[in-house]
Design an enzyme around this catalytic site. Structure first.
Site, PDB file in Angstrom:
ATOM      1  CG  ASN A  15      30.417  44.189  52.533  1.00 48.67           C
ATOM      2  OD1 ASN A  15      30.289  44.148  51.315  1.00 48.67           O
ATOM      3  ND2 ASN A  15      31.331  43.479  53.150  1.00 48.67           N
ATOM      4  CD  GLN A  47      34.869  42.467  50.522  1.00 52.46           C
ATOM      5  OE1 GLN A  47      33.871  43.025  50.954  1.00 52.46           O
ATOM      6  NE2 GLN A  47      35.072  41.167  50.635  1.00 52.46           N
ATOM      7  CG  ASN A  67      38.102  39.088  49.256  1.00 49.40           C
ATOM      8  OD1 ASN A  67      37.078  39.758  49.359  1.00 49.40           O
ATOM      9  ND2 ASN A  67      38.328  38.264  48.236  1.00 49.40           N
ATOM     10  CB  CYS A  76      33.829  44.980  46.354  1.00 46.52           C
ATOM     11  SG  CYS A  76      33.141  45.254  48.002  1.00 46.52           S
ATOM     12  N   GLY A  77      30.457  45.364  45.230  1.00 48.62           N
ATOM     13  CA  GLY A  77      29.371  46.338  45.057  1.00 48.62           C
ATOM     14  C   GLY A  77      29.270  47.300  46.222  1.00 48.62           C
ATOM     15  CG  ASN A 163      32.502  38.998  42.421  1.00 49.47           C
ATOM     16  OD1 ASN A 163      31.530  39.197  41.700  1.00 49.47           O
ATOM     17  ND2 ASN A 163      32.520  39.377  43.664  1.00 49.47           N
ATOM     18  CG  ASN A 197      31.814  35.860  46.433  1.00 50.34           C
ATOM     19  OD1 ASN A 197      32.363  36.199  47.464  1.00 50.34           O
ATOM     20  ND2 ASN A 197      32.299  36.169  45.229  1.00 50.34           N
ATOM     21  CD  GLU A 215      31.622  39.393  50.905  1.00 45.89           C
ATOM     22  OE1 GLU A 215      32.803  39.658  50.595  1.00 45.89           O
ATOM     23  OE2 GLU A 215      30.803  40.246  51.271  1.00 45.89           O
ATOM     24  CB  CYS A 224      27.842  40.032  49.623  1.00 47.36           C
ATOM     25  SG  CYS A 224      28.903  39.807  48.172  1.00 47.36           S
ATOM     26  CB  SER A 226      29.197  41.330  43.635  1.00 55.79           C
ATOM     27  OG  SER A 226      29.883  40.691  44.698  1.00 55.79           O
TER      28      SER A 226
HETATM   29  N1  LIG Z   1      34.439  38.457  48.508  1.00 58.15           N
HETATM   30  C1  LIG Z   1      34.185  38.861  47.164  1.00 58.15           C
HETATM   31  C2  LIG Z   1      34.400  40.301  46.878  1.00 58.15           C
HETATM   32  C3  LIG Z   1      33.609  41.260  47.694  1.00 58.15           C
HETATM   33  C4  LIG Z   1      32.119  41.316  47.496  1.00 58.15           C
HETATM   34  C5  LIG Z   1      31.528  42.471  48.224  1.00 58.15           C
HETATM   35  N2  LIG Z   1      31.354  42.366  49.615  1.00 58.15           N
HETATM   36  C6  LIG Z   1      30.357  43.079  47.516  1.00 58.15           C
HETATM   37  O1  LIG Z   1      29.675  43.912  48.132  1.00 58.15           O
HETATM   38  O2  LIG Z   1      30.166  42.814  46.333  1.00 58.15           O
HETATM   39  C7  LIG Z   1      35.046  38.068  46.184  1.00 58.15           C
HETATM   40  O3  LIG Z   1      36.158  37.615  46.527  1.00 58.15           O
HETATM   41  O4  LIG Z   1      34.594  37.904  45.057  1.00 58.15           O
END
Ligand SMILES: N[C@@H](CCC[C@H](N)C(=O)O)C(=O)O
Length: 304
Positions: A15, A47, A67, A76-77, A163, A197, A215, A224, A226
Site C-alpha cells: 500500500n 495515501q 487519498n 488508514c491502517g 471509514n 471501500n 479503495e 488496505c 482498515s
Molecule cells: N481509501 C480509504 C483510506 C485508506 C485505507 C488504507 N489504505 C488502509 O490501509 O486502511 C478511505 O478513503 O477510506
C-alpha cells in the site's frame, strides 16, 4: 524549491504511502499537491499521511490522511504503521498516540519491527457507517452486482472502521473477480452517501481469510489495513471466524499477513503488520513539486 517539507516514500504490504512532515506549520498538504504527486510515477501513492503538531494533550501528533484523488480519509491502517516506523526511527520512542478525524489511535512498534495499531471500535449502525437507507442488521445488506437472478457479488457486510467498508463474502479466489470493473460501481453506489471501500473476502478457516480491496478514492491497491480490520470483524460478527484472524492480503507486494484481533475486553480492533521505508525527499505541500534526498540507510530504518 522554496516552502518545502520532508517526506518519506513508504509502504505497508505494498500500500503506497507518503509520510509528510507538516509539524511546525499551519497549512495542510493541498489536494492539488496530492493529485500532482499521485500523477508522477516516482511519487505515485495511495495515501498521504501528513504529520501535524498535536492538537490535544496526551497525543504525539495529528494525522491528516489524503487519498490519491485528493479526498480526505478518516482512517488508514497501513499508513499509520508507516507513521509509527518513521517517528520511532526519528525519536527512539516505541509507543505513540495519534489523533485523526476519526478519533484517537494508540500504536506500538515491537522488537521484531512489526507494528500494532489500535484502530478503535467498529461501528455497525447504518446511519453512522453511513448507509443511505435504514438497515436493522448490517451484517448483510441488500446490494448486488451482476445479473439479477445470478449476481456475481451480493449481500455484503457493512461497517465503519472510522471509514466506510463493505465486505463481500466469496467462495472463489479473490483474484478471479473483475474488481477493477465492479469496484468503481460499488464504491459510488447510492447506498453509500460517503462512498465506501469495497473488499472481497474468502474465509479459509476460523482463523484465516484472504482479502482484496478496491479503495475509496484510490482504486485497486496492493493492500488496505482498515479493510483487513473490517473483513476480520465482519467475519467474527457473522460467525464465519473467531475474533483473531490472519488476513492474507492477496495482492500484497511484498506478500504478507495482517493479524487482526477484535478484542472482547474493550471492543477495540488491533491490527499488527509490517511497514517499509523506501526513500526520502523534500516536497512543496502547496504544489507537490518534490526532489529526492537520501538513499536507503544501511539498517533499513525509516527516515524522514
Ligand atoms: N481509501 C480509504 C483510506 C485508506 C485505507 C488504507 N489504505 C488502509 O490501509 O486502511 C478511505 O478513503 O477510506
Amino acid at each position: 524549491m522554496s516552502n518545502t517539507v520532508e517526506f518519506a516514500k513508504m509502504n505497508g504490504l505494498g500500500n503506497k504511502i507518503l509520510v509528510v512532515d507538516m509539524r511546525g506549520r499551519a497549512d495542510r498538504v493541498a489536494p492539488q499537491a496530492a493529485i500532482a504527486l499521485a500523477g508522477d510515477a516516482e511519487t505515485a501513492f495511495d495515501q498521504i499521511m501528513a504529520i501535524h503538531d498535536p492538537r490535544v494533550d496526551g497525543t504525539d501528533a495529528f494525522i491528516d490522511i489524503l487519498n490519491c484523488d485528493g479526498s480526505k480519509a478518516q482512517a488508514c491502517g497501513n499508513g499509520t504503521r508507516c507513521v509509527v516506523q518513521a517517528l520511532a526511527a526519528e525519536t527512539g520512542k516505541k509507543t505513540f498516540t495519534f489523533q485523526t478525524v476519526a478519533g484517537i489511535l494508540n500504536a506500538v512498534e515491537h522488537a521484531d519491527g512489526t507494528i500494532s495499531v489500535d484502530m478503535g471500535r467498529p461501528v455497525f449502525e447504518w446511519d453512522r457507517i453511513p448507509l443511505a437507507e435504514e438497515f436493522h442488521d448490517t451484517r448483510r445488506i441488500e446490494l448486488q452486482i451482476g445479473p439479477i437472478d445470478d449476481p456475481v457479488l451480493h449481500s455484503p457486510s457493512a461497517m465503519s472502521m472510522g471509514n466506510p467498508h463493505a465486505v463481500f463474502w466469496v467462495d472463489r479466489d479473490v483474484m478471479s473477480y473483475d474488481l477493477a470493473r465492479f469496484g468503481p460501481l460499488l464504491e459510488n453506489h447510492p447506498i453509500f452517501p460517503e462512498r465506501a471501500n469495497i473488499t472481497l473476502a474468502q474465509v479459509t478457516s476460523r482463523t484465516a481469510m484472504t482479502t482484496r480491496t478496491w479503495e475509496r478514492g484510490a482504486g485497486l491497491t496492493l493492500a488496505c489495513g482498515s479493510a483487513a480490520c473490517a473483513a476480520a470483524v465482519s467475519g467474527a460478527r457473522t460467525g464465519r471466524t473467531g475474533r483473531k484472524v490472519d488476513v492474507h492480503v492477496a495482492s500484497a507486494n511484498p506478500p504478507g499477513i495482517l493479524t487482526i484481533e477484535w478484542r472482547e475486553s474493550d471492543d477495540h480492533v488491533v491490527m499488527t503488520g509490517p511497514a517499509e521505508w523506501e526513500w526520502s525527499g523534500m516536497l512543496d505541500p502547496a504544489t507537490g513539486a518534490w526532489q529526492r534526498d537520501h538513499e536507503k540507510p544501511a539498517d533499513g530504518a525509516a527516515a524522514l
